[in-house]
Design an enzyme around this catalytic site. Structure first.
Site, PDB file in Angstrom:
ATOM      1  N   ARG A 271     -16.734   4.239   5.997  1.00 50.03           N
ATOM      2  CA  ARG A 271     -15.694   3.509   5.318  1.00 50.03           C
ATOM      3  C   ARG A 271     -14.454   3.068   6.250  1.00 50.03           C
ATOM      4  NH1 ARG A 271     -16.137   4.768  -0.430  1.00 50.03           N
ATOM      5  NH2 ARG A 271     -14.062   3.702  -0.796  1.00 50.03           N
TER       6      ARG A 271
ATOM      7  N   GLU B  78       1.077  -1.069  -0.121  1.00 50.39           N
ATOM      8  CA  GLU B  78      -0.250  -0.052  -0.076  1.00 50.39           C
ATOM      9  C   GLU B  78       0.870   1.289   0.013  1.00 50.39           C
ATOM     10  OE1 GLU B  78      -3.253   1.200  -0.340  1.00 50.39           O
ATOM     11  OE2 GLU B  78      -2.504   2.973   0.138  1.00 50.39           O
TER      12      GLU B  78
ATOM     13  N   TYR C  52     -27.892   8.344   4.650  1.00 47.19           N
ATOM     14  CA  TYR C  52     -28.228   7.227   5.680  1.00 47.19           C
ATOM     15  C   TYR C  52     -27.366   7.240   6.735  1.00 47.19           C
ATOM     16  CZ  TYR C  52     -23.984   5.759   2.772  1.00 47.19           C
ATOM     17  OH  TYR C  52     -22.875   5.754   1.988  1.00 47.19           O
TER      18      TYR C  52
ATOM     19  N   ASP D 138     -11.899  -1.045  -8.699  1.00 49.57           N
ATOM     20  CA  ASP D 138     -11.979   0.123  -9.589  1.00 49.57           C
ATOM     21  C   ASP D 138     -10.849   0.028 -10.816  1.00 49.57           C
ATOM     22  OD1 ASP D 138     -14.070   1.017  -8.460  1.00 49.57           O
ATOM     23  OD2 ASP D 138     -13.195   2.771  -7.666  1.00 49.57           O
TER      24      ASP D 138
HETATM   25  C1  LIG Z   1     -19.862   8.933  -4.580  1.00 47.62           C
HETATM   26  C2  LIG Z   1     -19.304   7.651  -4.178  1.00 47.62           C
HETATM   27  C3  LIG Z   1     -19.994   6.863  -3.375  1.00 47.62           C
HETATM   28  C4  LIG Z   1     -19.735   5.443  -3.141  1.00 47.62           C
HETATM   29  N1  LIG Z   1     -20.726   4.602  -2.583  1.00 47.62           N
HETATM   30  C5  LIG Z   1     -20.227   3.335  -2.603  1.00 47.62           C
HETATM   31  C6  LIG Z   1     -21.282   2.664  -1.577  1.00 47.62           C
HETATM   32  O1  LIG Z   1     -22.205   2.988  -1.124  1.00 47.62           O
HETATM   33  N2  LIG Z   1     -20.925   1.104  -1.938  1.00 47.62           N
HETATM   34  C7  LIG Z   1     -19.915   0.614  -2.780  1.00 47.62           C
HETATM   35  O2  LIG Z   1     -20.104  -0.750  -2.716  1.00 47.62           O
HETATM   36  N3  LIG Z   1     -19.264   1.488  -3.241  1.00 47.62           N
HETATM   37  C8  LIG Z   1     -19.210   2.771  -3.265  1.00 47.62           C
HETATM   38  N4  LIG Z   1     -18.524   3.497  -3.940  1.00 47.62           N
HETATM   39  C9  LIG Z   1     -17.315   2.786  -4.749  1.00 47.62           C
HETATM   40  C10 LIG Z   1     -16.313   2.381  -3.975  1.00 47.62           C
HETATM   41  O3  LIG Z   1     -15.652   3.574  -2.868  1.00 47.62           O
HETATM   42  C11 LIG Z   1     -14.893   1.983  -4.865  1.00 47.62           C
HETATM   43  O4  LIG Z   1     -15.484   1.113  -5.783  1.00 47.62           O
HETATM   44  C12 LIG Z   1     -14.162   1.082  -4.052  1.00 47.62           C
HETATM   45  O5  LIG Z   1     -13.435   1.896  -2.810  1.00 47.62           O
HETATM   46  C13 LIG Z   1     -12.913   0.521  -4.969  1.00 47.62           C
HETATM   47  O6  LIG Z   1     -12.303  -0.387  -4.329  1.00 47.62           O
HETATM   48  P1  LIG Z   1     -10.850  -0.774  -4.734  1.00 47.62           P
HETATM   49  O7  LIG Z   1     -10.042  -1.665  -3.663  1.00 47.62           O
HETATM   50  O8  LIG Z   1     -10.950  -1.276  -6.134  1.00 47.62           O
HETATM   51  O9  LIG Z   1      -9.885   0.653  -4.751  1.00 47.62           O
HETATM   52  P2  LIG Z   1      -9.619   1.714  -3.647  1.00 47.62           P
HETATM   53  O10 LIG Z   1     -10.641   1.595  -2.380  1.00 47.62           O
HETATM   54  O11 LIG Z   1      -9.632   3.159  -4.143  1.00 47.62           O
HETATM   55  O12 LIG Z   1      -8.339   1.222  -3.007  1.00 47.62           O
HETATM   56  C14 LIG Z   1      -7.045   1.469  -4.023  1.00 47.62           C
HETATM   57  C15 LIG Z   1      -5.943   1.493  -2.917  1.00 47.62           C
HETATM   58  O13 LIG Z   1      -4.873   1.391  -3.569  1.00 47.62           O
HETATM   59  C16 LIG Z   1      -3.773   2.400  -3.116  1.00 47.62           C
HETATM   60  N5  LIG Z   1      -2.931   2.631  -4.395  1.00 47.62           N
HETATM   61  C17 LIG Z   1      -3.068   3.354  -5.362  1.00 47.62           C
HETATM   62  N6  LIG Z   1      -2.165   3.071  -6.212  1.00 47.62           N
HETATM   63  C18 LIG Z   1      -1.044   2.431  -5.800  1.00 47.62           C
HETATM   64  C19 LIG Z   1       0.213   2.380  -5.998  1.00 47.62           C
HETATM   65  N7  LIG Z   1       0.763   2.348  -7.196  1.00 47.62           N
HETATM   66  N8  LIG Z   1       1.012   1.294  -5.129  1.00 47.62           N
HETATM   67  C20 LIG Z   1       0.201   0.964  -4.055  1.00 47.62           C
HETATM   68  N9  LIG Z   1      -0.785   1.187  -3.482  1.00 47.62           N
HETATM   69  C21 LIG Z   1      -1.519   1.994  -4.365  1.00 47.62           C
HETATM   70  C22 LIG Z   1      -4.399   3.509  -2.635  1.00 47.62           C
HETATM   71  O14 LIG Z   1      -3.828   4.269  -1.819  1.00 47.62           O
HETATM   72  C23 LIG Z   1      -5.906   2.916  -1.953  1.00 47.62           C
HETATM   73  O15 LIG Z   1      -5.522   2.484  -0.732  1.00 47.62           O
HETATM   74  C24 LIG Z   1     -18.610   5.016  -3.891  1.00 47.62           C
HETATM   75  C25 LIG Z   1     -17.713   5.666  -4.754  1.00 47.62           C
HETATM   76  C26 LIG Z   1     -18.270   6.975  -4.914  1.00 47.62           C
HETATM   77  C27 LIG Z   1     -17.486   7.824  -6.045  1.00 47.62           C
END
Ligand SMILES: Cc1cc2nc3c(=O)[nH]c(=O)nc-3n(C[C@H](O)[C@H](O)[C@H](O)COP(=O)(O)OP(=O)(O)OC[C@H]3O[C@@H](n4cnc5c(N)ncnc54)[C@H](O)[C@@H]3O)c2cc1C
Length: 389
Positions: free
Chosen positions: A108, A34, A216, A293
């Site tokens: 979160r 991370e 909520y 994502d």
């Molecule tokens: C307005 C809004 C509301 C939302 N509400 C919801 C909801 O109610 N329910 C739901 O299910 N989803 C919700 N989401 C979506 C959700 O937040 C994301 O889809 C989710 O966080 C994706 O998880 P992830 O692990 O793919 O990425 P992330 O949670 O973004 O985690 C990525 C991690 O990678 C790290 N990172 C990045 N680049 C590097 C690198 N090069 N080297 C090492 N580490 C790195 C970052 O620091 C981070 O910790 C919402 C999104 C938005 C925009």
């Protein structure tokens, strides 16, 4: 042998930690890298549908974080201009009985802390903070480099590094994010003393021309998470831009008194721009793959992005465990299994966003249609999403 090295996971967010726990529980060594600290600092809430909570229960995470969560009884849909309540989607016991897992809302940071604790308690998982995955080299296994030049070897690499993924550049270099033309604003406020309907144990969803509002309870009901999404606004990278509360209110001038009163009593707004990514030609290249994502960002209109990342992790771990000497084959199978569902969800979320923001006669037609549906039918439309996939 590269196969004896750990699986490397870039990103310790919701997807990365869930995947590490799922791999670890299958007896597979996983190292999460991370770039910052393993802590969620954005003061925001999150909804978790039964499709996500069912997996979190299986990973041993749900019971630990349950005391910090809230179980809303329903979603109440309102027309943002008139303030009229249009429909109810029952949650609470109803959803839990139907899908075998609860629909929850929480902060979160509480979700992240639960995942972090479970990852720490899973023996084959190790967590490294301050590692910003940059260089990626494939050979007999995978070598990655931190920004400071430190190198690390693994059997394979999973890019769980979010919307602005670095790993994605090595899998699908031509992929480019584009601004989705909307901005989300969020804040938290104490729940005590709030008038109805904001005091009700529900998710409120207010629909209006080019904007919508969601609220909520989180923190076991102690705080209210408020999210306002408006079409337009500025394009900025990052989840946590400072936001101008007065500017936000100007997008809601025609809204009813009640909804405006919530926006007016809220302070400390933070903003983030919404982005889309065209479908990638592939999520995987050899022993490197993507999830969450990084692979398939979804607009937030169904509150499912984190849930999809959690589902990805569980599916990926299942196929990896079945084919641990051949990560590339495991990643291909995982990608084929997941693509139809993530594509359907991305398309449905986009469609819901358009429906939320309708104007003029289309808005009135939508309101009428929502009122015609029974509560059971309103929930049943999500069976494909919340039920067992
Ligand atoms: C307005 C809004 C509301 C939302 N509400 C919801 C909801 O109610 N329910 C739901 O299910 N989803 C919700 N989401 C979506 C959700 O937040 C994301 O889809 C989710 O966080 C994706 O998880 P992830 O692990 O793919 O990425 P992330 O949670 O973004 O985690 C990525 C991690 O990678 C790290 N990172 C990045 N680049 C590097 C690198 N090069 N080297 C090492 N580490 C790195 C970052 O620091 C981070 O910790 C919402 C999104 C938005 C925009």
């Amino acid at each position: 042998m590269a196969q004896d090295l750990p699986v490397l996971i870039a990103g310790g967010g919701i997807g990365g930690l869930s995947t590490a726990i799922a791999l670890g529980r299958a007896g597979i060594d996983a190292t999460v890298l991370e770039r910052s600290a393993f802590a969620e600092e954005s003061g925001a809430g999150i909804q978790l549908g039964p499709n996500a909570t069912r997996i979190l229960r299986g990973l041993g995470v749900l019971d630990v974080m349950l005391p910090q969560t809230f179980r809303p009884e329903a979603v109440w849909l309102f027309d943002g201009l008139s303030g009229r309540r249009l429909a109810t989607v029952p949650l609470g016991d109803h959803a839990e009985q139907r899908y075998g897992a609860p629909y929850l809302t929480l902060h979160r940071a509480d979700l992240h802390a639960g995942l972090r604790a479970a990852a720490d308690a899973t023996a084959p998982v190790s967590l490294t903070s301050g590692f910003d995955v940059s260089g990626i080299q494939a050979g007999d296994g995978i070598t990655i480099a931190n920004l400071d030049g430190t190198k690390l070897e693994g059997s394979s690499l999973i890019g769980a590094d979010g919307l602005w993924s670095t790993v994605r550049k090595s899998v699908a270099p031509e992929a480019a994010l584009s601004y989705a033309g909307a901005t989300a604003f969020r804040t938290l406020l104490p729940r005590e003393g709030l008038p109805a309907p904001f005091s009700a144990p529900i998710i409120g969803l207010w629909l209006g021309p080019k904007a919508h509002l969601v609220h909520y309870p989180v923190c076991a009901g102690g705080a209210l998470n408020v999210v306002a999404v408006t079409a337009g606004g500025r394009e900025a990278q990052g989840w946590d831009q400072t936001a101008d509360g007065a500017g936000l209110l100007s997008g809601f001038t025609r809204w009813c008194k009640e909804s405006k009163s919530l926006l007016e009593r809220s302070e400390g707004w933070r903003a983030w721009s919404l982005f889309s990514l065209p479908a990638l030609p592939q999520w995987s290249r050899g022993a490197v793959t993507l999830l969450g994502d990084a692979a398939h960002p979804v607009l937030p209109y169904l509150a499912q992005g984190a849930a999809l990342a959690i589902e990805d992790g569980a599916t990926l771990a299942k196929y990896f465990a079945a084919s641990r000497n051949d990560p590339a084959a495991a990643f291909r199978t995982y990608e084929n299994a997941r693509r139809p569902r993530t594509t359907r969800l991305q398309n449905t979320a986009r469609r819901f966003g358009r429906i939320y923001h309708l104007r003029g006669p289309a808005r009135l037609a939508r309101n009428t249609a929502l009122g015609l549906r029974s509560e059971t039918a309103a929930l049943r439309q999500f069976d494909w999403l919340y039920g067992v996939d």
